[in-house]
Design a protein around this motif. Structure first.
Motif, PDB file in Angstrom:
ATOM      1  N   LYS A   1      27.002  63.084  42.201  1.00  0.00           N
ATOM      2  CA  LYS A   1      26.862  65.027  42.226  1.00  0.00           C
ATOM      3  C   LYS A   1      27.768  65.377  41.863  1.00  0.00           C
ATOM      4  CE  LYS A   1      23.903  68.302  41.111  1.00  0.00           C
ATOM      5  NZ  LYS A   1      22.001  68.203  41.012  1.00  0.00           N
ATOM      6  N   ARG A   2      27.953  65.343  43.559  1.00  0.00           N
ATOM      7  CA  ARG A   2      29.272  66.185  44.436  1.00  0.00           C
ATOM      8  C   ARG A   2      30.890  65.618  44.014  1.00  0.00           C
ATOM      9  NH1 ARG A   2      29.065  64.150  49.811  1.00  0.00           N
ATOM     10  NH2 ARG A   2      27.218  63.660  49.839  1.00  0.00           N
ATOM     11  N   ARG A   3      30.922  64.491  43.183  1.00  0.00           N
ATOM     12  CA  ARG A   3      32.259  64.073  42.585  1.00  0.00           C
ATOM     13  C   ARG A   3      32.104  64.943  40.913  1.00  0.00           C
ATOM     14  NH1 ARG A   3      32.494  57.960  43.961  1.00  0.00           N
ATOM     15  NH2 ARG A   3      32.748  57.942  45.848  1.00  0.00           N
TER      16      ARG A   3
ATOM     17  N   ARG B   1      35.379  67.786  40.329  1.00  0.00           N
ATOM     18  CA  ARG B   1      36.015  67.894  39.234  1.00  0.00           C
ATOM     19  C   ARG B   1      36.115  68.261  38.529  1.00  0.00           C
ATOM     20  NH1 ARG B   1      34.974  61.003  37.903  1.00  0.00           N
ATOM     21  NH2 ARG B   1      35.727  60.200  39.802  1.00  0.00           N
ATOM     22  N   SER B   2      34.654  69.444  37.444  1.00  0.00           N
ATOM     23  CA  SER B   2      34.441  70.488  37.449  1.00  0.00           C
ATOM     24  C   SER B   2      35.022  71.984  37.096  1.00  0.00           C
ATOM     25  CB  SER B   2      32.840  70.561  36.331  1.00  0.00           C
ATOM     26  OG  SER B   2      32.385  70.615  37.538  1.00  0.00           O
ATOM     27  N   SER B   3      35.350  71.643  39.227  1.00  0.00           N
ATOM     28  CA  SER B   3      35.320  73.072  39.930  1.00  0.00           C
ATOM     29  C   SER B   3      37.263  73.227  39.581  1.00  0.00           C
ATOM     30  CB  SER B   3      35.298  73.531  40.400  1.00  0.00           C
ATOM     31  OG  SER B   3      35.279  72.437  42.199  1.00  0.00           O
TER      32      SER B   3
END
Length: 56
Positions: free
Chosen positions: A45-47, A51-53
């Motif tokens: 989830k952190r990854r 990536r999205s930010s």
């Protein structure tokens, strides 16, 4: 069901299985497996958030 003494109310008794060793899993094995799964999901989830930010 006889092993769990639940013949009177006909409720279901779930058991977790250790397929590698061909036996029922112990409570300790179940807890360690679940904690490892939570750790893996939180890392994933952190990854995805990074990536999205736009961070690499």
């Amino acid at each position: 069901m006889k092993g769990y003494g639940r013949l009177s109310d006909r409720s279901i008794a779930y058991e977790l299985w250790n397929y590698k060793e061909g036996r029922r899993a112990t409570t300790t094995e179940c807890v360690s497996y679940m904690s490892n799964q939570v750790k893996q999901l939180s890392v994933t989830k952190r990854r995805k958030i990074r990536r999205s930010s736009g961070r690499a």
